[in-house]
Each structure stands twice: as C-alpha cells, then as structure tokens.
Motif scaffolding. Structure first.
Motif, mmCIF file in Angstrom:
data_model
loop_
_atom_site.group_PDB
_atom_site.id
_atom_site.type_symbol
_atom_site.label_atom_id
_atom_site.label_comp_id
_atom_site.label_asym_id
_atom_site.label_seq_id
_atom_site.Cartn_x
_atom_site.Cartn_y
_atom_site.Cartn_z
ATOM 1 N N PHE A 10 3.479 -1.104 3.848
ATOM 2 C CA PHE A 10 3.051 0.279 3.518
ATOM 3 C C PHE A 10 4.117 1.159 3.399
ATOM 4 O O PHE A 10 5.196 1.303 4.411
ATOM 5 C CB PHE A 10 1.889 0.717 4.816
ATOM 6 N N ILE A 11 4.332 2.065 2.339
ATOM 7 C CA ILE A 11 5.136 3.047 2.366
ATOM 8 C C ILE A 11 4.765 4.287 2.014
ATOM 9 O O ILE A 11 3.705 4.710 1.413
ATOM 10 C CB ILE A 11 6.247 2.410 1.108
ATOM 11 N N SER A 12 5.459 5.169 2.746
ATOM 12 C CA SER A 12 5.226 6.743 2.765
ATOM 13 C C SER A 12 6.112 7.627 3.113
ATOM 14 O O SER A 12 7.032 7.259 3.756
ATOM 15 C CB SER A 12 3.713 6.899 3.515
ATOM 16 N N GLU A 13 6.041 8.771 2.601
ATOM 17 C CA GLU A 13 6.850 9.803 3.028
ATOM 18 C C GLU A 13 6.039 10.519 4.001
ATOM 19 O O GLU A 13 4.845 10.684 4.251
ATOM 20 C CB GLU A 13 6.969 10.816 2.010
ATOM 21 N N ALA A 47 4.676 1.653 -6.686
ATOM 22 C CA ALA A 47 4.477 2.407 -5.416
ATOM 23 C C ALA A 47 4.191 3.835 -5.808
ATOM 24 O O ALA A 47 3.467 4.384 -5.084
ATOM 25 C CB ALA A 47 5.576 2.280 -4.455
ATOM 26 N N THR A 48 4.836 4.447 -6.829
ATOM 27 C CA THR A 48 4.626 5.741 -7.215
ATOM 28 C C THR A 48 3.153 6.014 -7.727
ATOM 29 O O THR A 48 2.526 5.228 -8.496
ATOM 30 C CB THR A 48 5.420 6.351 -8.118
ATOM 31 N N ALA A 49 2.551 7.151 -7.260
ATOM 32 C CA ALA A 49 0.802 7.174 -7.836
ATOM 33 C C ALA A 49 0.823 8.579 -8.313
ATOM 34 O O ALA A 49 -0.106 9.344 -7.902
ATOM 35 C CB ALA A 49 0.076 6.940 -6.429
ATOM 36 N N ILE A 101 0.946 -1.095 -0.012
ATOM 37 C CA ILE A 101 0.062 0.049 -0.145
ATOM 38 C C ILE A 101 1.143 1.273 -0.049
ATOM 39 O O ILE A 101 1.823 1.361 0.651
ATOM 40 C CB ILE A 101 -1.024 0.235 1.168
ATOM 41 N N SER A 102 0.556 1.960 -0.856
ATOM 42 C CA SER A 102 1.187 3.479 -0.919
ATOM 43 C C SER A 102 -0.047 4.528 -1.240
ATOM 44 O O SER A 102 -0.873 4.061 -1.006
ATOM 45 C CB SER A 102 2.170 3.605 -2.084
ATOM 46 N N VAL A 154 0.311 -3.267 -6.067
ATOM 47 C CA VAL A 154 0.594 -2.157 -5.086
ATOM 48 C C VAL A 154 -1.201 -1.574 -5.281
ATOM 49 O O VAL A 154 -1.605 -1.259 -6.140
ATOM 50 C CB VAL A 154 1.409 -1.068 -5.851
ATOM 51 N N HIS A 155 -1.389 -0.857 -4.253
ATOM 52 C CA HIS A 155 -2.766 -0.306 -3.876
ATOM 53 C C HIS A 155 -2.369 1.007 -3.493
ATOM 54 O O HIS A 155 -1.735 1.068 -2.586
ATOM 55 C CB HIS A 155 -3.432 -1.054 -2.963
ATOM 56 N N HIS A 156 -3.309 2.049 -3.932
ATOM 57 C CA HIS A 156 -2.802 3.296 -3.746
ATOM 58 C C HIS A 156 -4.299 4.082 -2.793
ATOM 59 O O HIS A 156 -5.112 4.126 -3.420
ATOM 60 C CB HIS A 156 -2.638 4.112 -5.010
ATOM 61 N N ALA A 157 -3.683 4.284 -1.637
ATOM 62 C CA ALA A 157 -4.699 4.797 -0.674
ATOM 63 C C ALA A 157 -5.009 6.315 -0.903
ATOM 64 O O ALA A 157 -4.180 6.945 -1.259
ATOM 65 C CB ALA A 157 -4.191 4.613 0.703
#
Length: 462
Positions: free
Chosen positions: A240-243, A186-188, A170-171, A201-204
């Motif tokens: 889950f990956i995020s900035e 992962a980039t959205a 999830i990103s 990859v699922h984009h929240a």
C-alpha cells in the motif's frame, strides 16, 4: 564593459528597491542586491524552449517569468525584481535558495571528487546514509539512493513485490507518485496517466475530508481497502503506498485515523506499507520531521526526494535490513544514485535544518499563516477550504461552497494578480483550483503577512 556592468548593477538596485503602488502591500525588507544579469531575455529563452525542449513543458502565467537568481525565500527576475517564493520549486527548496552552507559543501566536494562509482568506497555516501537513518523510526535504517522521487517510488514498489511475492498494489485515488511505468500505475489522476500498460494497481477511495464521500470518517474509507483485498485480489497483496498529505493532488490531508487502519488491513494481507514522503518529508509539516509521523504509524518503506537536497537531483528509499535483502537476488545498480556531490549536499541539508531550527519555524510560522488564511476564508466566499500543516498548506477556490464547484479560471487570474504584486505561489489538485503554498522553511511571519495581504487583494479583484 565595466561601465556597462556598473550601470546594470545600478538598475538592479533600482528595480529591487522600487516602491510598490500605494494600494499594494509592502514586501518585507531584505538585504540583498541581485547580481547583474547579462543573459538572454525571457522572450529569447521562450523561443529556444519552444524550438529545442519538449512540447510537454508548460509554464505558469501569461507572460512567463525568467528567474535568474534566488536567495533564501526570495527570487529575482531578469530585471532584478524581487518576488516572495511561496512554492519553493514545488516543495523542494527547504533551506532557502542558494544557502551558503549547502553551496560550500557541494563545491568543496566537487573540487575533490565529483563522481566515481559506488563500486569504490567514499565517505560522502556513507556519512549521509548514517545521518538519514538517524532520522527514521523503528528499524528503518538501510538507504538506497536515487536521483528523483519517481525513481524512489519505482524502487519501493519493486521491492514490495519482490519481498511479498505478490503483484497487487493499493494506492489512493487522487494520488501522484511519479511518471514512470510503475509509479504511473500507482498515480490515480487521469491528468498524469498515459495509455501504457499499468498492471496490478487498485485505487482505493480517497480519504479526503473536504471532497471525500465519507467526510472524515476513517473507518468507512479503510473498509474500502479491506474490500479491495477481499474482492479484487487473491487475498494477498504486495503493498500500500500513500502520502500523508497529497501534494500534486491539492494538499489533501488524509482523514485522521485512516493510515493506522489501512496499514493494519494491508499487513494482515501480507503487504508492505510504503510512505511517499517526497513532498511532505524533511520537516515541511512542522510538527514532525516526516508526514507519516503525524498519523502515528511506522511504514515498512519510506521514499523521499525534493527537500532531501534543497534542489539537487537526489532521492532515497529507506527500509529495514530484512526487506533490503531482496535486491541481492539480482544485480541492482544506480550509476548516479548516491554520488559524492549529491550526498555531500544532502548531508549539508540535514545540518542546516537542525542548526537553523527550520522544523520549529515551519510549525510556528506555518500555524500562523494557516490561521491568517482561515481569516481570509471568512472574508472571501470563493475560498472553500483551508487545509494542511506547517509549510504544506492548501487553499481551495470554489465558485459555490455548497456544490464545491472548482474555480479553475479564477485561480489563474488570482495568481496573475499575485505575481504582479510580487508573490509566486503554486496551484494543483485534480481540478487545478487549489493554491499550493509550500515555501522555503525560512519563511517568516512578515512574509506570511505579506503573502496573505497580497492574496486578499488578488481575490478582491476577481
């Protein structure tokens, strides 16, 4: 020849010291004379670039700058003109351009040993890994070195999938994590995605307080993460990956309280939490050394690059001893990751950040700069939002504050005006309408005043 060089130096001094027009703010004084430049002109470089480099490369400004020298928070063009650098090579030059301590560390190491292989022992990689681990909370103390942020994120994603036995990741929408196969997934943002296989990859929904569907309501955004797990996966996820602050996405701070809720949901589904600190890390946010610390969370894996080397091609993944074991299942190797030259420079960066108290400066001057930018927002209707923290600040331009219509053309015109007055700044966001203000951490209050005064005039000219 000697006479020609002396003439060029005189011209460089003259170009550097030339007075700005009366209606242009005066750049802060700086005791530095650029070296004479004998290289090709901007026109000649542009010709070679068009012929021999990738056509995918693009540049700022209608007349691209030929930057030939840098010192601290300033850059110089081929004519010796000085510019205030408020972009720092895309949030990369954290200690300032050509810092003598970092140069000395790199050159000393190069004289002794530039490269061998991690198959042999060398103290440089071990010393830097130890120093880096000391900056991490919890049990985050095993370091894998890479050459870039993309490589670091690729490795982190693979490790999460191996450790959990799950593939789903999830990103966040609007995120940017790199341009290789896994990170592109992962980039959205469509702007950065090619038509290649990007699976699992699922984009929240992005917890964006300014443009997001739920404003700053962290619980509603976190509910989307839970629903992705429940309705889009087997109930188990890799991670889950995020900035903490989306850099390429336009300096978007995730809603307060969101990360703890998202981390909890992901961990309940067996996933690992990855903090992408490629841009926000290394004291840039001011209040903390890492961006994720501003949200009170401890990730399972942390990725980093850019500021880690002050411009050296260097990245890293830091995780726990338990998670690190997954790479022993096969042979994992990175030829240049952790080479002596780069790790010696990386260690010097950590020492400079501490010795010169650059995190404290980022907090104090960054807060001052943000306050001044908010003052501009009150004056200029085109400024829709001022956001960020420390020296990771964003100013979003809109033609209508209610509709939040992106001011795409206007920001380009403003950047041109600012360049002519001696200020270089980045832009980003999905619509390309956000000033990305990420200067070297040695940026002063005088620089901040000059920057804001120049932006004020530039916006007044639109």
């Amino acid at each position: 020849m000697q006479g020609a060089r002396m003439a060029r130096r005189s011209l460089s001094r003259l170009a550097t010291a030339v007075r700005a027009p009366a209606d242009v703010p005066r750049m802060p004084a700086f005791d530095q004379v650029p070296l004479p430049y004998d290289g090709p002109s901007a026109v000649e470089i542009a010709r070679k670039r068009a012929e021999f480099l990738s056509p995918s490369l693009f540049h700022f400004y209608s007349n691209p700058l030929n930057i030939v020298e840098g010192k601290k928070q300033y850059l110089y063009d081929e004519h010796g003109r000085r510019y205030l650098d408020a972009f720092a090579g895309i949030a990369t030059v954290c200690c300032g351009h050509s810092h003598p301590d970092i140069i000395d560390a790199i050159t000393a190491q190069a004289r002794r040993l530039q490269h061998s292989t991690v198959l042999y022992l060398n103290h440089a990689i071990a010393d830097f890994a130890e120093a880096l681990a000391s900056k991490m909370p919890g049990d985050l103390k095993v370091v894998f070195f890479t050459n870039s942020g993309t490589e670091a994120n690729e490795l982190a994603i693979m490790m999460a999938r191996l450790y959990t036995g799950s593939h789903d990741l999830i990103s966040l929408r609007n995120s940017y994590h790199g341009n290789a196969a896994g990170t592109m997934g992962a980039t959205a943002q469509k702007n950065w995605k090619f038509n290649v296989v990007q699976s699992g990859v699922h984009h929240a929904v992005n917890p964006d307080p300014y443009r997001g569907a739920f404003g700053s309501d962290a619980e509603k955004y976190a509910r989307d993460v839970k629903e992705i797990i429940e309705f889009g996966t087997t109930g188990h996820v890799a991670g889950f990956i995020s900035e903490a602050i989306q850099g390429v996405g336009g300096i978007v701070e995730v809603a307060p309280g969101y990360l703890p809720l998202a981390y909890d949901a992901v961990r309940k589904a067996g996933g690992l939490c990855i903090a992408d600190e490629v841009q926000a890390g290394f004291a840039r946010v001011g209040s903390h050394f890492w961006g994720f610390q501003t949200h009170g969370v401890i990730p399972d894996i942390v990725t980093m690059a850019k500021g880690i080397g002050n411009g050296i091609p260097l990245g890293a993944v830091v995780t726990t001893p338990e998670i690190a074991q997954v790479l022993t299942r096969r042979c994992y190797f990175n030829t240049f990751g952790g080479n002596p030259l780069c790790t010696a420079g990386g260690l010097a960066v950590l020492k400079v950040l501490e010795k010169e108290r650059l995190q404290e400066n980022a907090f104090i001057v960054g807060s001052y700069l943000k306050d001044r930018l908010r003052g501009l927002q009150e004056k200029h209707e085109i400024i829709g939002d001022v956001r960020g923290t420390g020296f990771m600040l964003g100013v979003e331009l809109v033609t209508d504050r209610q509709l939040k219509t992106p001011a795409k053309d206007e920001i380009c015109h403003a950047m041109e005006h600012m360049k002519e007055m001696g200020v270089l700044v980045g832009k980003g966001g999905f619509y390309g309408n956000v000033f990305r203000i990420t200067p070297p951490l040695c940026f002063t209050k005088e620089d901040a005043d000059f920057f804001v005064d120049v932006m004020d005039i530039a916006l007044s000219k639109l």
